[in-house]
Design a protein around this motif. Structure first.
Motif, PDB file in Angstrom:
ATOM      1  N   ARG A   1      76.046  48.590  48.289  1.00  0.00           N
ATOM      2  CA  ARG A   1      75.246  49.674  47.695  1.00  0.00           C
ATOM      3  C   ARG A   1      73.755  49.547  47.996  1.00  0.00           C
ATOM      4  O   ARG A   1      72.959  50.326  47.495  1.00  0.00           O
ATOM      5  N   GLY A   2      73.389  48.535  48.778  1.00  0.00           N
ATOM      6  CA  GLY A   2      71.985  48.350  49.147  1.00  0.00           C
ATOM      7  C   GLY A   2      71.095  48.008  47.968  1.00  0.00           C
ATOM      8  O   GLY A   2      69.973  48.510  47.865  1.00  0.00           O
ATOM      9  N   ILE A   3      71.607  47.176  47.072  1.00  0.00           N
ATOM     10  CA  ILE A   3      70.856  46.799  45.868  1.00  0.00           C
ATOM     11  C   ILE A   3      70.481  45.317  45.958  1.00  0.00           C
ATOM     12  O   ILE A   3      71.348  44.479  46.174  1.00  0.00           O
ATOM     13  N   ALA A   4      69.202  45.020  45.797  1.00  0.00           N
ATOM     14  CA  ALA A   4      68.750  43.626  45.755  1.00  0.00           C
ATOM     15  C   ALA A   4      69.090  43.037  44.388  1.00  0.00           C
ATOM     16  O   ALA A   4      69.219  43.773  43.403  1.00  0.00           O
ATOM     17  N   ILE A   5      69.224  41.714  44.341  1.00  0.00           N
ATOM     18  CA  ILE A   5      69.565  41.041  43.078  1.00  0.00           C
ATOM     19  C   ILE A   5      68.519  41.337  42.000  1.00  0.00           C
ATOM     20  O   ILE A   5      68.870  41.595  40.850  1.00  0.00           O
ATOM     21  N   ASN A   6      67.239  41.345  42.373  1.00  0.00           N
ATOM     22  CA  ASN A   6      66.209  41.624  41.355  1.00  0.00           C
ATOM     23  C   ASN A   6      66.293  43.062  40.850  1.00  0.00           C
ATOM     24  O   ASN A   6      66.026  43.342  39.689  1.00  0.00           O
ATOM     25  N   ARG A   7      66.715  43.972  41.721  1.00  0.00           N
ATOM     26  CA  ARG A   7      66.930  45.373  41.303  1.00  0.00           C
ATOM     27  C   ARG A   7      68.124  45.450  40.348  1.00  0.00           C
ATOM     28  O   ARG A   7      68.095  46.180  39.362  1.00  0.00           O
ATOM     29  N   LEU A   8      69.166  44.685  40.653  1.00  0.00           N
ATOM     30  CA  LEU A   8      70.343  44.648  39.790  1.00  0.00           C
ATOM     31  C   LEU A   8      69.966  44.130  38.397  1.00  0.00           C
ATOM     32  O   LEU A   8      70.453  44.639  37.396  1.00  0.00           O
ATOM     33  N   ALA A   9      69.084  43.150  38.353  1.00  0.00           N
ATOM     34  CA  ALA A   9      68.632  42.611  37.064  1.00  0.00           C
ATOM     35  C   ALA A   9      68.002  43.724  36.230  1.00  0.00           C
ATOM     36  O   ALA A   9      68.315  43.879  35.048  1.00  0.00           O
ATOM     37  N   THR A  10      67.149  44.518  36.851  1.00  0.00           N
ATOM     38  CA  THR A  10      66.505  45.642  36.157  1.00  0.00           C
ATOM     39  C   THR A  10      67.532  46.681  35.729  1.00  0.00           C
ATOM     40  O   THR A  10      67.533  47.135  34.582  1.00  0.00           O
ATOM     41  N   MET A  11      68.418  47.046  36.649  1.00  0.00           N
ATOM     42  CA  MET A  11      69.429  48.075  36.368  1.00  0.00           C
ATOM     43  C   MET A  11      70.389  47.658  35.258  1.00  0.00           C
ATOM     44  O   MET A  11      70.837  48.494  34.477  1.00  0.00           O
ATOM     45  N   SER A  12      70.709  46.374  35.211  1.00  0.00           N
ATOM     46  CA  SER A  12      71.722  45.897  34.263  1.00  0.00           C
ATOM     47  C   SER A  12      71.115  45.417  32.951  1.00  0.00           C
ATOM     48  O   SER A  12      71.840  45.142  32.004  1.00  0.00           O
ATOM     49  N   ASP A  13      69.787  45.305  32.922  1.00  0.00           N
ATOM     50  CA  ASP A  13      69.102  44.766  31.743  1.00  0.00           C
ATOM     51  C   ASP A  13      69.564  43.328  31.462  1.00  0.00           C
ATOM     52  O   ASP A  13      69.672  42.909  30.319  1.00  0.00           O
TER      53      ASP A  13
END
Length: 75
Positions: A24-36
């Protein structure tokens, strides 16, 4: 024997998270933000330091991928 089962599951979570991020082209740090989920918590899971993440944490990650927990765990 029990320890190896936990290790295998933790490796599966890591592979699943990495694969979904790549797909999905998501960086781990972006996932952290998205997932809270705290960046440090997610880093520890992905690095394999956290062998047995909480169900609540995995659920938040699943939701960030727009999946149910059962879909996320269906590897």
């Amino acid at each position: 024997m029990m320890g190896s089962i936990v290790l295998e599951y933790s490796e599966l979570y890591v592979k699943r998270i990495r694969a979904l991020c790549k797909e999905r082209g998501i960086a781990i740090n972006r996932l952290a933000t998205m997932s809270d989920v705290k960046q440090s918590t997610l880093d520890n899971i992905v690095r394999g330091l956290t062998k047995n993440p909480r169900v609540k944490t995995l659920h938040k990650i699943a939701l960030a991928f727009n999946m149910t927990l059962s879909e996320f765990l269906d590897f």
